[in-house]
Design an enzyme around this catalytic site. Structure first.
Site, PDB file in Angstrom:
ATOM      1  N   HIS A  31      -5.732   3.308  -4.764  1.00 27.27           N
ATOM      2  CA  HIS A  31      -5.365   4.447  -3.921  1.00 27.27           C
ATOM      3  C   HIS A  31      -3.970   4.968  -4.252  1.00 27.27           C
ATOM      4  O   HIS A  31      -3.729   6.174  -4.266  1.00 27.27           O
ATOM      5  CB  HIS A  31      -5.437   4.013  -2.454  1.00 27.27           C
ATOM      6  CG  HIS A  31      -5.338   5.144  -1.482  1.00 27.27           C
ATOM      7  ND1 HIS A  31      -6.399   5.959  -1.179  1.00 27.27           N
ATOM      8  CD2 HIS A  31      -4.295   5.600  -0.747  1.00 27.27           C
ATOM      9  CE1 HIS A  31      -6.017   6.866  -0.294  1.00 27.27           C
ATOM     10  NE2 HIS A  31      -4.748   6.678  -0.023  1.00 27.27           N
ATOM     11  N   HIS A  88      -9.330  11.153   3.509  1.00 26.89           N
ATOM     12  CA  HIS A  88      -9.198  10.043   4.461  1.00 26.89           C
ATOM     13  C   HIS A  88     -10.599   9.524   4.770  1.00 26.89           C
ATOM     14  O   HIS A  88     -11.028   9.486   5.914  1.00 26.89           O
ATOM     15  CB  HIS A  88      -8.454  10.492   5.726  1.00 26.89           C
ATOM     16  CG  HIS A  88      -7.254   9.649   6.016  1.00 26.89           C
ATOM     17  ND1 HIS A  88      -6.894   9.236   7.273  1.00 26.89           N
ATOM     18  CD2 HIS A  88      -6.329   9.089   5.195  1.00 26.89           C
ATOM     19  CE1 HIS A  88      -5.797   8.489   7.215  1.00 26.89           C
ATOM     20  NE2 HIS A  88      -5.435   8.395   5.957  1.00 26.89           N
ATOM     21  N   GLY A 126      -3.513  17.106  -6.401  1.00 24.85           N
ATOM     22  CA  GLY A 126      -4.867  16.589  -6.262  1.00 24.85           C
ATOM     23  C   GLY A 126      -4.882  15.179  -5.715  1.00 24.85           C
ATOM     24  O   GLY A 126      -3.848  14.608  -5.371  1.00 24.85           O
ATOM     25  N   GLU A 165      -5.824  15.929   0.356  1.00 28.81           N
ATOM     26  CA  GLU A 165      -5.922  14.473   0.492  1.00 28.81           C
ATOM     27  C   GLU A 165      -7.280  14.109   1.055  1.00 28.81           C
ATOM     28  O   GLU A 165      -7.937  14.921   1.714  1.00 28.81           O
ATOM     29  CB  GLU A 165      -4.829  13.942   1.444  1.00 28.81           C
ATOM     30  CG  GLU A 165      -3.476  13.729   0.801  1.00 28.81           C
ATOM     31  CD  GLU A 165      -3.433  12.553  -0.170  1.00 28.81           C
ATOM     32  OE1 GLU A 165      -4.332  11.688  -0.102  1.00 28.81           O
ATOM     33  OE2 GLU A 165      -2.520  12.502  -1.008  1.00 28.81           O
TER      34      GLU A 165
END
Length: 705
Positions: A32, A78, A508, A76
């Protein structure tokens, strides 16, 4: 971390890392944070054109709008947190991307939310959908940043899972730019905002592995807690601090917490840091230095400030009733040292944290494209199924929960090809986001190219000249050879298409390991685009008597289409993009709009021609009469998802002049009656306009009741 990585770390250190160091390394070496599996491929993406001020490498990208104004954009994901705790996961996703925009020195002005779920027939998927939307809505509304667009898709491959991507756009003056890295030693490091708690600990490592069946119980503590009221104060305090010119560097404390923010801030130019972890203000008693260093508590910013400027900035933070503390300093030596109550608890070379070796996983090409016959179904029956699909109907159930007009900039509202925001009296920006996992699943390369083409079509349909792109790449585990191959192919497709339009990717995100109980998602790249539009030229809508025309060629391309999806057909051949034709048609549409020749333009994408026609009728409450002669099967012509096509509605008197710019095929007319009638060869579709609108506007409400 993998065993070979742990071995490499031991060799570099000449010893075993202690518990605090190990936790920090696990965070920084996670997929990540490090992008270790994707970095090699991301280098293929074009990142420069005449509009780009700042490309990838910082928290968000920057585009020049004019000499006085820059546009900042980032995106982003999540996904894992939202699958485990949809409300908190989605809300903190919004908060994180807003702070990414903020820490460049920009005011956040709009959000886009490309979100995806399993079929709504299942209660778990409805629960995820309801609370993801509520999380985005509550957070965005409370911080006063409008959610003006996005996209929503439902697909069987996402059963019990969700993909939550959020893009944010900001606006700034060039003189307010703040970088995310320091350029001098001796600066003080200050955390401003919320106190640090135990929420989000191991958040990035949890986001770098597959979810188990019991993820909701096991991983809930890895999801951060949202606090939009503090975020609102943090936005205003941060901007006021930036406007003093005294902020030397600025980072959001997001994934990886203080470890990530501080090491990246100092390490980019080869500096180091001393962190006094016991100086961090805590929300919970008894926290250890390990927990403090990797907590991902939200609504926190890390400022780098010269010692003589601390007092001035502190007055600003206190004015907004935000807590702050000096937690460290920048040093010349490239080391990352952590103290806790006078004792050194960690010491690592800075590059061991920030320069993680890349991984190249084995690849295996897959070929699943194969020709499928035309479904034996009438035009009427096919339209009935497709028009009622949750992927096609209006998403008003979502928009109504969002304040999409706060800040007063929204000119074109949700529901159209792009949203438009006013930047000054004459010009605005258009923003849009698109994904198409069904095309990308059949052929990752051509699916990705089609995605860029669709973003361009959505921008030019409102009269905007495309400026730049951002990408969010959602994939399953890169350790699966087929997945890693599809990832590389996707990036190649995104790169080739962007180059054809002279567009650059300025920011990105990559999200791997999107699978639950060994069930991988389809390749799901999402691309968002921003364009510049003259406000007075935006097409206003069709009028009675206008002719309906088609630009572009319809081919036999039903592979990955919404028609195939509702009929349960998983095979087919993904539509191909002719980049030369796509570019030519986009330029022609812009010329038509700028010459004030058109009433309305709508791009053809999901659902094909028949859906695009019905959308115009439902959006503007207008009747329509369409007649088409073709050598194709009527169902194939109606639902093909060929690229490069637009519906152009214009007054008949302007048709001749418009045809000097591009080839317009007249297929119908806007009529005064309450009917939607389409005849293709000998097949006729006839719907009452009221019924058409009812299905379009109310289906999602019925599904969520």
């Amino acid at each position: 971390m993998f065993p070979q990585e742990e071995k490499l770390i031991r060799e570099r250190l000449g010893r075993e890392p202690n518990d605090v160091e190990r936790a920090m390394l696990e965070v920084m070496w996670s997929e990540h944070v490090s992008y270790k599996s994707s970095r090699k491929w991301l280098k293929l993406l074009p990142t420069k054109n005449e509009h780009v001020v700042l490309g990838p490498g910082e928290d968000a990208g920057i585009i020049k709008f004019d000499d006085k104004t820059w546009i900042v954009i980032g995106i982003e994901s999540h996904n894992h947190p939202s699958a485990v705790e949809p409300y908190g996961g989605a809300a903190t996703g919004v908060g994180g991307i807003v702070r990414d925009i903020l820490c460049m020195g920009a005011r956040p002005i709009a959000l886009l939310d490309p979100i995806r779920f399993g079929p709504l027939e299942k209660e778990k998927n409805r629960y995820l959908f309801e609370y993801v939307v509520k999380g985005i809505s509550d957070y965005g509304n409370r911080i006063g940043v409008p959610t003006v667009g996005g996209e929503t898709e439902f697909d069987e491959s996402l059963d019990n899972y969700t993909l939550v991507n959020v893009a944010c756009v900001g606006i700034m003056k060039p003189e307010h730019l703040v970088h995310s890295y320091v350029t001098e030693p001796g600066l003080k490091l200050i955390i401003v905002g919320n106190r640090t708690g135990r929420d989000g600990i191991h958040g990035v490592t949890f986001a770098s592995e597959e979810l188990s069946e019991n993820a909701e119980e096991e991983d809930r503590s890895a999801v951060q807690i949202p606090d939009p009221f503090t975020e609102k104060l943090l936005i205003e305090a941060t901007l006021e601090a930036v406007y003093t010119g005294k902020v030397r560097a600025l980072k959001d404390l997001g994934g990886g917490g203080l470890t990530c923010a501080a090491s990246e801030m100092v390490g980019k130019r080869g500096f180091g840091a001393i962190i006094y972890a016991d100086k961090v203000l805590l929300r919970e008693p008894g926290m250890t230095p390990l927990e403090v260093m990797i907590s991902e508590s939200q609504e926190r910013m890390l400022f780098a400030v010269r010692p003589e400027d601390v007092e001035e900035l502190a007055r600003i933070f206190e004015k907004y009733e935000l807590e702050w503390s000096v937690v460290g300093e920048v040093i010349e030596e490239p080391k990352f040292i952590v103290y806790w109550k006078g004792s050194k608890v960690a010491e690592l070379p800075i590059d061991l944290l920030t320069e993680v070796p890349t991984i190249e996983w084995p690849m295996k090409e897959y070929k699943i494209e194969e020709e499928v016959g035309i479904p034996r179904i009438s035009l009427q029956e096919a339209f009935e199924k497709v028009w009622r699909s949750p992927n096609i109907v209006a998403k008003r159930w979502i928009w109504e929960q969002y304040d999409h007009e706060v800040q007063g900039r929204t000119v074109v509202k949700p529901g159209f090809d792009s949203a438009v925001l006013k930047i000054n009296e004459e010009y605005g920006i258009a923003i849009t986001a698109d994904g198409n996992p069904n095309h990308c699943y059949l052929n990752p390369y051509h699916g990705a190219m089609g995605l860029v083409a669709e973003v361009v079509r959505n921008l030019v349909s409102v009269g905007a000249k495309p400026l730049a792109l951002v990408d969010n790449l959602n994939f399953a585990s890169p350790e699966r050879p087929e997945v890693y191959w599809s990832f590389a192919e996707t990036v190649k497709g995104l790169a080739d298409a962007a180059k054809a339009f002279n567009l650059a990717y300025v920011s990105g995100n990559v999200s791997f390991y999107n699978e639950i109980v060994d069930k991988p998602i389809k390749p799901t790249p999402v691309v968002a685009g921003v364009g510049k539009v003259k406000l007075s030229k935006i097409p206003k809508g069709p009028n009675k008597g206008d002719v309906v025309t088609l630009v572009g060629e319809t081919k036999r391309e039903l592979g990955g289409s919404e028609l195939y999806r509702v009929l349960g057909i998983r095979k087919g051949i993904a539509p191909r993009v002719n980049l030369e034709v796509e570019r030519k048609n986009a330029e022609s549409i812009l010329r038509l709009i700028n010459a004030s020749l058109v009433s309305f333009v709508h791009d053809l994408s999901r659902g094909g021609l028949l859906v695009a026609l019905a959308e115009v009728a439902a959006l503007f409450n207008v009747g329509m009469e369409v007649t088409i002669k073709t050598d194709m099967n009527p169902v194939e012509f109606a639902f093909s998802e060929s690229h490069g096509r637009y519906l152009v509605v214009l007054p008949e008197r302007k048709l001749e002049e418009a045809r000097e710019i591009t080839d317009l095929k007249v297929i119908g007319r806007i009529i005064g009656s309450n009917s939607f009638s389409v005849k293709i060869n000998d097949e006729v579709l006839l719907w009452n306009l009221d019924k058409l609108k009812d299905v379009y506007w109310n289906t999602l409400y019925r599904l969520m009741d």
